[in-house]
Design an enzyme around this catalytic site. Structure first.
Site, PDB file in Angstrom:
ATOM      1  N   ASP A   1       1.012  -1.388  -0.297  1.00 13.14           N
ATOM      2  CA  ASP A   1       0.045  -0.419   0.152  1.00 13.14           C
ATOM      3  C   ASP A   1       0.975   1.379  -0.044  1.00 13.14           C
ATOM      4  O   ASP A   1       1.669   1.340   0.043  1.00 13.14           O
ATOM      5  CB  ASP A   1      -0.534   0.143   1.511  1.00 13.14           C
ATOM      6  CG  ASP A   1      -1.646  -1.081   1.022  1.00 13.14           C
ATOM      7  OD1 ASP A   1      -2.703  -1.658   0.322  1.00 13.14           O
ATOM      8  OD2 ASP A   1      -2.681  -1.191   2.547  1.00 13.14           O
ATOM      9  N   LYS A   2       0.723   2.282  -0.528  1.00 12.26           N
ATOM     10  CA  LYS A   2       0.860   3.422  -0.723  1.00 12.26           C
ATOM     11  C   LYS A   2       1.962   3.814   0.924  1.00 12.26           C
ATOM     12  O   LYS A   2       3.110   4.530   0.847  1.00 12.26           O
ATOM     13  CB  LYS A   2       0.002   4.983  -1.261  1.00 12.26           C
ATOM     14  CG  LYS A   2       1.092   5.876  -1.356  1.00 12.26           C
ATOM     15  CD  LYS A   2       0.192   6.953  -1.877  1.00 12.26           C
ATOM     16  CE  LYS A   2       0.417   8.431  -1.655  1.00 12.26           C
ATOM     17  NZ  LYS A   2      -0.144   8.927  -2.104  1.00 12.26           N
TER      18      LYS A   2
END
Length: 300
Positions: free
Chosen positions: A141-142
């Site tokens: 995830d970012k």
């Protein structure tokens, strides 16, 4: 076909057994396979009312719902973005990804991704089936930092994808939670949230199997340092499971109230087999300074 139309169809006989992205490119030849992969990523394609991965193979009587949407033109540009390289040879490159970096270009994040940095650093990355994800085998995830492996050859890509699919890759994460998990092991299926399209949720009837082991490494007041070992690899798995166990990750704005500038989740360790030599490898990504500061306070 307009790009604002929703179309529903049953699986045609000649597409049974084919991957959903390839099948739809055959069914709608004016659109590319990459375009349908883009729609799958947005959950704009549902199979029997549920989003599926692009590798899903169509079954008889599957109901396919497609929301055609405009595809932003993504022109992959090499960018001179510094990389924290843990390991590199002719076959793979292992990166300690910083929080805030998106893994690959997509709508809303066409540049400044890990892929843009890899294109600058490496030559001739393998495309696989998605031209926007050269070299990418798995994602973080970012706002999740930590170790991620990428392939530099087609053979390495195929080998690593098979390792992940067969659950031969072992991953360990570090997380800071607000409470003690109600259990140190959870076996709870995960699927798309019924009303919040960006969220995943425990779905006992329709979700896919998901298992995670947890270990408490240290605690201070209401904060806990947790080691998470996911057995499966579902989207947001650790975040959803900890939220379900009443121990949300600090800073996770999607599943909890923010109490930090980002979700304090870090991919710490990755165990895999080298795709060329078959040697067992272990990679460890040191926690970034923001996470290490909190870990040090908890460990005092």
């Amino acid at each position: 076909m307009t790009l604002t139309e929703t179309t529903t169809l049953l699986t045609p006989d000649h597409l049974i057994g084919k991957r959903i992205d390839a099948a739809l490119a055959l069914q709608f030849p004016t659109y590319s396979r990459t375009y349908f992969q883009y729609l799958i990523e947005l959950q704009s394609i549902l199979i029997n009312g549920q989003p599926e991965k692009k590798r899903y193979r169509l079954q008889p009587n599957d109901t396919i719902e497609i929301l055609f949407q405009p595809h932003p033109e993504i022109d992959l540009e090499p960018q001179n973005i510094p990389l924290d390289i843990l390991f590199e040879d002719d076959h793979i490159i292992v990166i300690n990804k910083p929080a805030g970096m998106v893994t690959h270009p997509a709508a809303g994040n066409p540049t400044n991704t890990l892929v843009n940095a890899l294109l600058y650093h490496c030559n001739n990355l393998p495309n696989a089936t998605d031209q926007t994800r050269p070299g990418i085998v798995h994602r973080l995830d970012k706002d999740t930092s930590g170790v991620i492996v990428c392939a530099k050859t087609k053979q390495a890509h195929e080998h690593l994808v098979n390792q992940f699919a067969n659950r031969q890759v072992k991953k360990e994460y570090l997380a800071i939670t607000r409470n003690r998990p109600q259990s140190l092991h959870i076996d709870a299926p995960i699927g798309r949230h019924p009303t919040h399209r960006k969220k995943m949720a425990i779905q006992p009837e329709t979700g896919k199997p998901a298992q995670t082991h947890f270990e408490i490494l240290a605690t201070a007041t209401h904060l806990f340092l947790i080691r998470a070992k996911p057995i499966t690899g579902r989207t947001h798995q650790i975040r959803v499971h900890l939220h379900h166990l009443n121990a949300p990750i600090l800073g996770d704005t999607l599943y909890s109230t923010p109490a930090a500038h980002r979700q304090l989740l870090h991919a710490h360790t990755l165990h895999l087999t080298h795709p060329h030599t078959n040697a067992p490898l272990t990679f460890i990504a040191p926690p970034p300074s923001d996470l290490q500061t909190i870990i040090d306070k908890i460990m005092q």
